[in-house]
Design a protein around this motif. Structure first.
Motif, short mmCIF file in Angstrom:
data_model
loop_
_atom_site.label_atom_id
_atom_site.label_comp_id
_atom_site.label_asym_id
_atom_site.label_seq_id
_atom_site.Cartn_x
_atom_site.Cartn_y
_atom_site.Cartn_z
N ASP A 39 -20.72 -50.88 -19.60
CA ASP A 39 -22.02 -51.13 -20.22
C ASP A 39 -22.24 -52.65 -20.35
O ASP A 39 -21.36 -53.37 -20.80
CB ASP A 39 -22.07 -50.46 -21.60
N PRO A 40 -23.42 -53.13 -19.95
CA PRO A 40 -23.69 -54.57 -20.01
C PRO A 40 -23.53 -55.17 -21.42
O PRO A 40 -23.12 -56.32 -21.55
CB PRO A 40 -25.14 -54.69 -19.54
N ALA A 41 -23.84 -54.42 -22.46
CA ALA A 41 -23.70 -54.93 -23.82
C ALA A 41 -22.23 -55.21 -24.14
O ALA A 41 -21.90 -56.23 -24.74
CB ALA A 41 -24.29 -53.95 -24.83
N LEU A 42 -21.35 -54.30 -23.74
CA LEU A 42 -19.92 -54.50 -23.98
C LEU A 42 -19.39 -55.65 -23.12
O LEU A 42 -18.59 -56.46 -23.59
CB LEU A 42 -19.15 -53.21 -23.70
N GLN A 91 -26.96 -62.48 -31.85
CA GLN A 91 -27.79 -61.42 -32.44
C GLN A 91 -28.22 -60.41 -31.38
O GLN A 91 -28.19 -59.21 -31.59
CB GLN A 91 -29.02 -62.03 -33.14
N ARG A 92 -28.59 -60.90 -30.22
CA ARG A 92 -29.05 -60.02 -29.14
C ARG A 92 -27.91 -59.11 -28.66
O ARG A 92 -28.11 -57.92 -28.45
CB ARG A 92 -29.58 -60.86 -27.98
N THR A 93 -26.71 -59.68 -28.48
CA THR A 93 -25.57 -58.87 -28.04
C THR A 93 -25.22 -57.84 -29.10
O THR A 93 -24.93 -56.69 -28.78
CB THR A 93 -24.37 -59.78 -27.72
N ARG A 94 -25.23 -58.25 -30.37
CA ARG A 94 -24.94 -57.30 -31.46
C ARG A 94 -25.92 -56.14 -31.43
O ARG A 94 -25.53 -54.98 -31.51
CB ARG A 94 -25.00 -58.01 -32.82
N GLN A 95 -27.21 -56.44 -31.29
CA GLN A 95 -28.23 -55.38 -31.26
C GLN A 95 -28.03 -54.45 -30.06
O GLN A 95 -28.11 -53.24 -30.21
CB GLN A 95 -29.63 -56.00 -31.21
N ARG A 96 -27.77 -55.02 -28.91
CA ARG A 96 -27.58 -54.20 -27.71
C ARG A 96 -26.34 -53.32 -27.83
O ARG A 96 -26.36 -52.16 -27.42
CB ARG A 96 -27.50 -55.09 -26.47
N LEU A 97 -25.27 -53.87 -28.39
CA LEU A 97 -24.05 -53.09 -28.55
C LEU A 97 -24.24 -51.98 -29.59
O LEU A 97 -23.80 -50.85 -29.39
CB LEU A 97 -22.89 -54.00 -28.93
N GLU A 98 -24.95 -52.29 -30.67
CA GLU A 98 -25.26 -51.25 -31.66
C GLU A 98 -26.08 -50.13 -31.03
O GLU A 98 -25.80 -48.94 -31.26
CB GLU A 98 -26.03 -51.85 -32.85
N LEU A 99 -27.08 -50.49 -30.24
CA LEU A 99 -27.92 -49.47 -29.59
C LEU A 99 -27.10 -48.64 -28.60
O LEU A 99 -27.28 -47.42 -28.52
CB LEU A 99 -29.11 -50.13 -28.89
N ALA A 100 -26.21 -49.28 -27.86
CA ALA A 100 -25.38 -48.54 -26.91
C ALA A 100 -24.47 -47.55 -27.64
O ALA A 100 -24.30 -46.40 -27.22
CB ALA A 100 -24.54 -49.51 -26.07
N LEU A 101 -23.90 -47.98 -28.77
CA LEU A 101 -23.03 -47.09 -29.55
C LEU A 101 -23.83 -45.96 -30.19
O LEU A 101 -23.39 -44.81 -30.21
CB LEU A 101 -22.27 -47.88 -30.62
N GLU A 102 -25.02 -46.28 -30.71
CA GLU A 102 -25.86 -45.24 -31.29
C GLU A 102 -26.24 -44.20 -30.25
O GLU A 102 -26.20 -43.00 -30.52
CB GLU A 102 -27.13 -45.87 -31.90
#
Length: 161
Positions: free
Chosen positions: A49-52, A68-79
């Protein structure tokens, strides 16, 4: 998810430091093992996954926190992964809870002086009222804590009272 992202990024930062030979000599083995399990769970589920991938890059670049952007993308990927896989969601919740139960690593070092008067409380170390929480606590070279007057209280070092 925010907590899981924080732990996952902390693992990536630690990994980057170990690879670079800058790891601290003293590591909390239980916490390290728990973070290894969390990273494995997330890595297997998210794969490439690109966020990871971006989080790995940022950790490797020496950042202490993801952007902040990476954190948000990783949170969304995990959700998203958790919404589509109940087993993954349960395992993620369990591992995050285990890491939180490991407790904080509280440290007080080279503190100044403090003074309590008129029933106040002063401390120059780590205070966990009633022994609250778990985890490790250390105090080194703490300053003087003095108490004057009825009901005043002072402590230096680690105080679980």
């Amino acid at each position: 998810m925010e907590i899981a992202v924080g732990y996952a990024f902390a693992w990536l930062v630690g990994k980057a430091r170990r690879v670079a030979g800058r790891a601290d000599a003293e590591v909390d083995r239980g916490l390290d093992a728990g973070m290894d399990r969390l990273h494995e769970l997330i890595s297997v589920k998210l794969g490439d996954d690109p966020a990871l991938q971006r989080a790995r890059e940022e950790a490797g670049a020496g950042l202490e926190e993801p952007s902040q952007r990476t954190r948000q993308r990783l949170e969304l990927a995990l959700e998203d992964a958790a919404e589509h896989d109940a087993g993954f969601a349960a395992a993620l919740v369990r591992l995050v809870a285990e890491l939180q139960m490991a407790g904080p690593v509280d440290t007080a070092a080279d503190t100044g002086s403090s003074r309590a008067t008129g029933g106040g409380t002063a401390s120059t170390g780590v205070v966990r009222p009633g022994g609250a929480g778990c985890g490790t606590a250390t105090a080194q070279h703490t300053g003087d804590a003095t108490a004057d007057g009825a009901g005043s209280r002072a402590s230096t070092g680690v105080d679980y009272s």
